[in-house]
Design a protein around this motif. Structure first.
Motif, PDB file in Angstrom:
ATOM      1  N   LEU A  37       0.850  -1.466  -0.480  1.00 34.88           N
ATOM      2  CA  LEU A  37       0.374  -0.165   0.454  1.00 34.88           C
ATOM      3  C   LEU A  37       1.197   1.354   0.200  1.00 34.88           C
ATOM      4  CD1 LEU A  37      -2.813  -1.132   2.226  1.00 34.88           C
ATOM      5  CD2 LEU A  37      -2.904  -0.570  -0.118  1.00 34.88           C
ATOM      6  N   VAL A  38       1.909   1.323   0.750  1.00 36.37           N
ATOM      7  CA  VAL A  38       2.653   2.550   0.849  1.00 36.37           C
ATOM      8  C   VAL A  38       3.908   2.277  -0.386  1.00 36.37           C
ATOM      9  CG1 VAL A  38       5.206   3.347   1.415  1.00 36.37           C
ATOM     10  CG2 VAL A  38       3.549   2.144   2.857  1.00 36.37           C
ATOM     11  N   GLY A  39       3.720   1.478  -1.517  1.00 36.71           N
ATOM     12  CA  GLY A  39       4.236   1.867  -2.772  1.00 36.71           C
ATOM     13  C   GLY A  39       3.882   1.678  -3.411  1.00 36.71           C
ATOM     14  N   ALA A  40       1.803   1.566  -3.434  1.00 35.21           N
ATOM     15  CA  ALA A  40       1.322   2.168  -4.860  1.00 35.21           C
ATOM     16  C   ALA A  40       0.456   3.470  -4.462  1.00 35.21           C
ATOM     17  CB  ALA A  40      -0.525   0.937  -4.404  1.00 35.21           C
ATOM     18  N   ALA A  41       1.308   4.477  -3.313  1.00 37.38           N
ATOM     19  CA  ALA A  41       0.458   5.270  -3.510  1.00 37.38           C
ATOM     20  C   ALA A  41       1.307   5.794  -4.410  1.00 37.38           C
ATOM     21  CB  ALA A  41       1.528   6.467  -2.171  1.00 37.38           C
ATOM     22  N   ASP A  42       2.304   6.268  -4.282  1.00 37.69           N
ATOM     23  CA  ASP A  42       2.667   7.449  -5.863  1.00 37.69           C
ATOM     24  C   ASP A  42       2.248   7.091  -7.208  1.00 37.69           C
ATOM     25  OD1 ASP A  42       4.814   9.726  -6.147  1.00 37.69           O
ATOM     26  OD2 ASP A  42       5.191   7.800  -7.409  1.00 37.69           O
ATOM     27  N   PRO A  43       2.293   5.874  -7.573  1.00 33.76           N
ATOM     28  CA  PRO A  43       1.875   5.550  -8.819  1.00 33.76           C
ATOM     29  C   PRO A  43      -0.050   5.779  -8.411  1.00 33.76           C
ATOM     30  CG  PRO A  43       2.349   3.609  -7.649  1.00 33.76           C
ATOM     31  CD  PRO A  43       3.181   4.137  -7.535  1.00 33.76           C
ATOM     32  N   TYR A  44      -0.777   5.412  -7.969  1.00 32.33           N
ATOM     33  CA  TYR A  44      -2.096   5.637  -8.045  1.00 32.33           C
ATOM     34  C   TYR A  44      -2.052   7.321  -7.888  1.00 32.33           C
ATOM     35  CZ  TYR A  44      -6.720   7.263  -5.489  1.00 32.33           C
ATOM     36  OH  TYR A  44      -8.020   7.039  -5.481  1.00 32.33           O
ATOM     37  N   ARG A  45      -0.948   7.896  -7.402  1.00 30.12           N
ATOM     38  CA  ARG A  45      -1.355   9.696  -7.494  1.00 30.12           C
ATOM     39  C   ARG A  45      -1.469  10.260  -8.857  1.00 30.12           C
ATOM     40  NH1 ARG A  45       2.104  13.420  -8.054  1.00 30.12           N
ATOM     41  NH2 ARG A  45       4.087  12.081  -7.640  1.00 30.12           N
ATOM     42  N   GLN A  46      -0.343   9.625  -9.316  1.00 28.61           N
ATOM     43  CA  GLN A  46       0.254   9.725 -10.965  1.00 28.61           C
ATOM     44  C   GLN A  46      -1.268   9.254 -11.749  1.00 28.61           C
ATOM     45  OE1 GLN A  46       4.035   8.613 -12.090  1.00 28.61           O
ATOM     46  NE2 GLN A  46       4.550   8.597 -10.262  1.00 28.61           N
ATOM     47  N   THR A  47      -2.191   7.785 -11.928  1.00 28.75           N
ATOM     48  CA  THR A  47      -3.453   7.139 -12.513  1.00 28.75           C
ATOM     49  C   THR A  47      -3.585   8.144 -12.621  1.00 28.75           C
ATOM     50  OG1 THR A  47      -1.827   4.837 -11.883  1.00 28.75           O
ATOM     51  CG2 THR A  47      -3.933   5.198 -12.682  1.00 28.75           C
ATOM     52  N   ARG A  48      -4.749   9.351 -10.952  1.00 25.69           N
ATOM     53  CA  ARG A  48      -5.734   9.845 -10.606  1.00 25.69           C
ATOM     54  C   ARG A  48      -5.240  11.115 -11.910  1.00 25.69           C
ATOM     55  NH1 ARG A  48     -10.490   8.221 -10.200  1.00 25.69           N
ATOM     56  NH2 ARG A  48     -10.567  10.707  -9.214  1.00 25.69           N
ATOM     57  N   GLU A  49      -3.688  11.470 -11.689  1.00 26.92           N
ATOM     58  CA  GLU A  49      -3.778  12.685 -12.708  1.00 26.92           C
ATOM     59  C   GLU A  49      -4.244  12.051 -13.962  1.00 26.92           C
ATOM     60  OE1 GLU A  49       0.765  13.362 -11.631  1.00 26.92           O
ATOM     61  OE2 GLU A  49      -0.095  14.446  -9.510  1.00 26.92           O
ATOM     62  N   PHE A  50      -3.355  11.265 -14.353  1.00 20.90           N
ATOM     63  CA  PHE A  50      -3.758  10.626 -15.458  1.00 20.90           C
ATOM     64  C   PHE A  50      -5.104  10.875 -15.511  1.00 20.90           C
ATOM     65  CE2 PHE A  50      -4.764   6.875 -18.781  1.00 20.90           C
ATOM     66  CZ  PHE A  50      -4.082   7.438 -19.833  1.00 20.90           C
ATOM     67  N   ARG A  51      -6.163  10.605 -15.227  1.00 17.51           N
ATOM     68  CA  ARG A  51      -7.406  10.652 -15.506  1.00 17.51           C
ATOM     69  C   ARG A  51      -8.149  11.648 -15.908  1.00 17.51           C
ATOM     70  NH1 ARG A  51     -11.756  10.110 -16.703  1.00 17.51           N
ATOM     71  NH2 ARG A  51     -13.799   9.094 -15.674  1.00 17.51           N
ATOM     72  N   GLU A  52      -7.189  12.804 -15.139  1.00 19.85           N
ATOM     73  CA  GLU A  52      -8.163  13.888 -15.392  1.00 19.85           C
ATOM     74  C   GLU A  52      -7.907  14.248 -16.385  1.00 19.85           C
ATOM     75  OE1 GLU A  52      -5.766  16.506 -12.709  1.00 19.85           O
ATOM     76  OE2 GLU A  52      -6.661  16.067 -10.854  1.00 19.85           O
ATOM     77  N   VAL A  53      -6.246  13.679 -17.027  1.00 18.85           N
ATOM     78  CA  VAL A  53      -5.857  14.031 -18.235  1.00 18.85           C
ATOM     79  C   VAL A  53      -6.439  13.802 -19.427  1.00 18.85           C
ATOM     80  CG1 VAL A  53      -4.503  14.886 -20.534  1.00 18.85           C
ATOM     81  CG2 VAL A  53      -3.755  14.959 -18.105  1.00 18.85           C
TER      82      VAL A  53
END
Length: 253
Positions: A37-53
């Protein structure tokens, strides 16, 4: 005749005692979950940023970067798999019946000469001819979409693939944790590998659907129904394999 009143005392519920080895397994599973879960935090944030685009792209069609490219190769290939079964007595055998899946692969070339190959849908493959020009859609330096003859094929960004890996690891840790809490016996390396495969197979479609929904939004209509039905079917098969092996081991114990 006098009736005596009996006071009903609540029974205390307590988990059965566990060995030191089982507590170690529980701690290991919990540690894997926390690390994942700690490791997934940053790629989760980046994936959400991709979703906004992606949402911006659907609204204005001009949010991803674009660069010219070309289709330099295309091919089809097949993968086969064998199915392992466990009967009611716990005996495991491998069938020779194979399931064949056809994959469609397209290779494109960017303006700097670099090439990349990815699996695509059969419909896109039919339109992407070798030597044909293409428009590459770019996000943070990586190609996330290819457009050919009015059709487009989109891919998960690297952050989505990394998020997938961390979620699989978290699911694996959950399995280790549950094994330590509920079972914890040892009946051979083969059965451990078999149950691990069945448990992880149950996660493949739910994890991929979750990541796809985070990146591109949840599918709707027929596509969503197909994904849910196929997911439940796969989970049912893997869950049945896992449950059968556990019941057989309980009978032996």
């Amino acid at each position: 005749m006098r009736l005596r009143r009996f006071r009903l005392l609540p029974r205390r519920f307590s988990l059965p005692k566990r060995s030191l080895g089982q507590w170690i397994v529980v701690a290991l599973g919990l540690g894997v979950i926390v690390a994942a879960l700690v490791g997934a935090a940053d790629p989760y944030r980046q994936t959400r940023e991709f979703r906004e685009v992606v949402a911006c792209e659907r609204a204005t069609s001009d949010c991803f970067g674009s660069e010219p490219g070309s289709i330099v190769d295309r091919r089809t290939y097949a993968t086969t798999s064998t199915t392992t079964h466990t009967d009611a007595n716990g005996h495991t055998y491998t069938t020779t019946t194979t399931t064949t899946t056809t994959h469609y692969e397209v290779t494109w070339q960017r303006a700097d000469g670099s090439q990349q190959a990815r699996d695509v849908s059969s419909g896109f493959y039919a339109k992407a001819k070798e030597g044909q020009s293409a428009i590459l859609r770019v996000w943070r330096g990586e190609v996330v979409g290819v457009e050919v003859m009015g059709d487009a094929q989109w891919f998960l960004p690297k952050s989505g693939a990394v998020l997938n890996a961390w979620l699989y690891l978290a699911f694996f840790g959950l399995g280790v944790l549950l094994w330590g809490v509920l079972f914890g016996w040892w009946d051979g390396l083969f059965m451990l590998a078999f149950r691990t495969f069945a448990w992880m197979f149950m996660s493949f479609l739910p994890v991929s659907m979750t990541t796809e929904a985070l990146a591109y939004g949840l599918s709707t209509g027929t596509d969503l129904v197909i994904e849910i039905v196929f997911g439940l079917f796969a989970i049912g098969i893997a869950g049945g394999m896992l449950l059968t092996s556990l019941v057989a081991s309980l009978d032996d114990w």
